[in-house]
Design an enzyme around this catalytic site. Structure first.
Site, PDB file in Angstrom:
ATOM      1  N   GLN A  84       0.821  -1.110  -0.015  1.00  0.00           N
ATOM      2  CA  GLN A  84       0.048   0.031   0.104  1.00  0.00           C
ATOM      3  C   GLN A  84       0.700   1.290   0.023  1.00  0.00           C
ATOM      4  O   GLN A  84       0.432   2.269  -0.138  1.00  0.00           O
ATOM      5  CB  GLN A  84      -0.978   0.035   1.180  1.00  0.00           C
ATOM      6  CG  GLN A  84      -1.903  -1.007   1.207  1.00  0.00           C
ATOM      7  CD  GLN A  84      -2.457  -1.351   2.567  1.00  0.00           C
ATOM      8  OE1 GLN A  84      -2.656  -0.552   3.290  1.00  0.00           O
ATOM      9  NE2 GLN A  84      -3.535  -2.284   2.750  1.00  0.00           N
ATOM     10  N   HIS A 148      -0.879  -0.073   5.555  1.00  0.00           N
ATOM     11  CA  HIS A 148      -1.134   0.722   6.628  1.00  0.00           C
ATOM     12  C   HIS A 148      -0.031   1.842   6.595  1.00  0.00           C
ATOM     13  O   HIS A 148       0.430   2.281   7.889  1.00  0.00           O
ATOM     14  CB  HIS A 148      -1.391   0.023   7.890  1.00  0.00           C
ATOM     15  CG  HIS A 148      -2.526  -0.771   7.927  1.00  0.00           C
ATOM     16  ND1 HIS A 148      -2.773  -1.684   9.078  1.00  0.00           N
ATOM     17  CD2 HIS A 148      -3.233  -1.294   6.711  1.00  0.00           C
ATOM     18  CE1 HIS A 148      -3.726  -2.418   8.532  1.00  0.00           C
ATOM     19  NE2 HIS A 148      -4.016  -2.409   7.419  1.00  0.00           N
ATOM     20  N   GLU A 242     -14.269   3.640  10.115  1.00  0.00           N
ATOM     21  CA  GLU A 242     -14.717   4.590  10.981  1.00  0.00           C
ATOM     22  C   GLU A 242     -14.870   6.052  10.284  1.00  0.00           C
ATOM     23  O   GLU A 242     -13.796   6.304   9.637  1.00  0.00           O
ATOM     24  CB  GLU A 242     -13.897   4.806  12.310  1.00  0.00           C
ATOM     25  CG  GLU A 242     -14.243   3.340  13.203  1.00  0.00           C
ATOM     26  CD  GLU A 242     -13.520   3.457  14.328  1.00  0.00           C
ATOM     27  OE1 GLU A 242     -13.706   2.522  15.309  1.00  0.00           O
ATOM     28  OE2 GLU A 242     -12.917   4.572  14.728  1.00  0.00           O
ATOM     29  N   TYR A 252      -8.467   7.240  19.961  1.00  0.00           N
ATOM     30  CA  TYR A 252      -9.696   6.674  19.043  1.00  0.00           C
ATOM     31  C   TYR A 252      -9.951   5.078  19.148  1.00  0.00           C
ATOM     32  O   TYR A 252     -10.613   4.785  18.388  1.00  0.00           O
ATOM     33  CB  TYR A 252      -9.467   7.366  17.693  1.00  0.00           C
ATOM     34  CG  TYR A 252     -10.068   8.781  17.762  1.00  0.00           C
ATOM     35  CD1 TYR A 252     -11.285   9.093  17.459  1.00  0.00           C
ATOM     36  CD2 TYR A 252      -8.908   9.622  18.184  1.00  0.00           C
ATOM     37  CE1 TYR A 252     -11.530  10.500  17.712  1.00  0.00           C
ATOM     38  CE2 TYR A 252      -9.077  11.030  18.385  1.00  0.00           C
ATOM     39  CZ  TYR A 252     -10.543  11.252  18.006  1.00  0.00           C
ATOM     40  OH  TYR A 252     -10.961  12.709  18.053  1.00  0.00           O
ATOM     41  N   TYR A 263     -10.070 -10.665   9.665  1.00  0.00           N
ATOM     42  CA  TYR A 263     -10.468 -10.958   8.349  1.00  0.00           C
ATOM     43  C   TYR A 263     -10.887 -12.220   8.264  1.00  0.00           C
ATOM     44  O   TYR A 263     -11.422 -12.785   7.361  1.00  0.00           O
ATOM     45  CB  TYR A 263      -9.264 -11.040   7.428  1.00  0.00           C
ATOM     46  CG  TYR A 263      -8.823  -9.441   7.125  1.00  0.00           C
ATOM     47  CD1 TYR A 263      -9.903  -8.391   6.411  1.00  0.00           C
ATOM     48  CD2 TYR A 263      -7.690  -8.790   7.542  1.00  0.00           C
ATOM     49  CE1 TYR A 263      -9.468  -7.224   6.197  1.00  0.00           C
ATOM     50  CE2 TYR A 263      -7.527  -7.260   7.280  1.00  0.00           C
ATOM     51  CZ  TYR A 263      -8.561  -6.676   6.712  1.00  0.00           C
ATOM     52  OH  TYR A 263      -7.880  -5.445   6.382  1.00  0.00           O
TER      53      TYR A 263
END
Length: 367
Positions: A84, A148, A242, A252, A263
């Protein structure tokens, strides 16, 4: 007995498929126009004052596009292109017309450790080349994990710069630890220095740039057009994406609390709330895999004004989130099936522009 087991397995499989479907209705009262074609993964883009577009492709290419002509920007940052990670977001300084600063986040291999981590730089554009490049923040340590990295950038009305970094797949290590990078929203002055009132500047060993923590992988960030609050969204695992309103020093919750599961379907927590941890404004089950985020603040779209747009990578549409009294009251699919929506911006002309993977930049038109 064998027959019963087969029936049970079939039921579980069908139930899994049913749970994996997104049930938001399709809104057909719109169309689109392709503005820039032949893009792979347009991770972020901005409009320059002369109407040109600067577009970040994940592979590290920066494209200048104006009047149908595209030019590759030279001297782009060297990226760590893995999983990513790659060239991520782009944002102009609020006073770009006077100072010329452009900000980028990207996966960088700078440092002594193998792999990469998210970095923030600023630079100026001269003769189709980036000049005066300055690294303002580089997360550590590098890792060869491919997930991430985050990352989005936003400026508030006081000129503070906010950017996000995902927890780099280190779920149980980074997000809850303010002495470590990853799983955080950061706040800097525009030159990369640390604001004196950042929430953790007086905490021993804390990363002084941290503004909030307990995040998983925030790939959406925008400023509310009226309240001027910072809104973000982040990927959950299977379920539990979210939307959050970011406040200084708040936790958070990831991964202590979550509305998602692994998963594989197994649980990693039994908690969806805990004292001292913020509840999301909205969450998605199943996950839509959100990326890109913008409010509609122009009058062009009628009663869509004031509502929120979020891209869905997983289900390949633009999610129109109707907002009332600070809550998402309903959702509709726009650009349904067009492709993986990666980036969303409202242009200076008031139209919404959307970066769609393996397509390009499209303009949203309401019928």
């Amino acid at each position: 007995m064998i027959l019963k087991n087969k029936v049970l397995l079939s039921f579980i499989f069908l139930t899994f498929l049913a749970c994996a479907q997104d049930k938001n209705p399709v809104n057909t009262k719109h169309s689109h126009e392709v503005v820039v074609n032949n893009l792979d993964i347009p991770w972020g883009f901005v409009f320059l004052p002369d109407g040109a577009l600067l577009i970040n492709e994940k592979d590290g290419t920066i494209i200048h596009f104006k009047n149908g002509k595209r030019t590759k920007i030279q001297n782009a940052p060297e990226i760590y292109n893995r999983g990513q990670g790659g060239l991520l977001d782009i944002e102009l300084h609020p006073n770009y017309k006077s100072n010329g600063w452009i900000y980028f986040t990207y996966a960088s291999s700078e440092g002594s450790d193998k792999g990469g981590h998210t970095a923030l730089i600023r630079a100026k554009l001269k003769n189709m080349s980036l000049v005066e490049k300055e690294v303002l923040y580089k997360a550590t340590p590098n890792t060869t994990r491919g997930q991430h990295f985050g990352s989005r950038i936003a400026f508030d009305d006081s000129g503070y710069l906010y950017f996000s970094i995902g927890e780099r797949g280190e779920r149980d290590v980074n997000p809850q630890d303010i002495t470590k990078d990853g799983g955080k929203i950061y706040r800097l002055n525009d030159d990369g220095s640390i604001p004196k009132d950042n929430p953790f500047v007086n905490e021993p060993n804390a990363k002084k740039a941290i503004y909030s923590y307990g995040h998983r992988n925030p790939q959406g960030m925008t400023i509310h057009p009226i309240t001027r609050e910072i809104w973000t969204h982040e990927h959950g695992p299977r379920g539990g994406d979210e939307i959050n309103i970011i406040k200084a020093g708040k936790n958070y919750g990831w991964p202590v609390i979550s509305y998602g599961v692994n998963y594989s379907g197994t649980k990693f927590t039994d908690l969806t709330e805990k004292e001292g941890m913020e509840q999301p404004l909205h969450y998605w089950v199943p996950s839509i895999a959100p990326s890109g985020m913008a409010f509609i603040s122009s009058d062009i779209y009628g009663d869509w004004k004031g509502n929120l747009l979020v891209g869905s990578l997983k289900f390949q549409y633009l999610d129109l989130c109707y907002i009332k009294n600070g809550k998402v009251t309903k959702e509709e699919r726009l650009l349904d099936g067009l492709g993986r929506v990666r980036s969303v911006e409202q242009g200076p002309d008031g139209y919404i522009y959307v970066g769609v993977e393996n397509l390009g930049i499209v303009k949203l038109i309401r019928k």
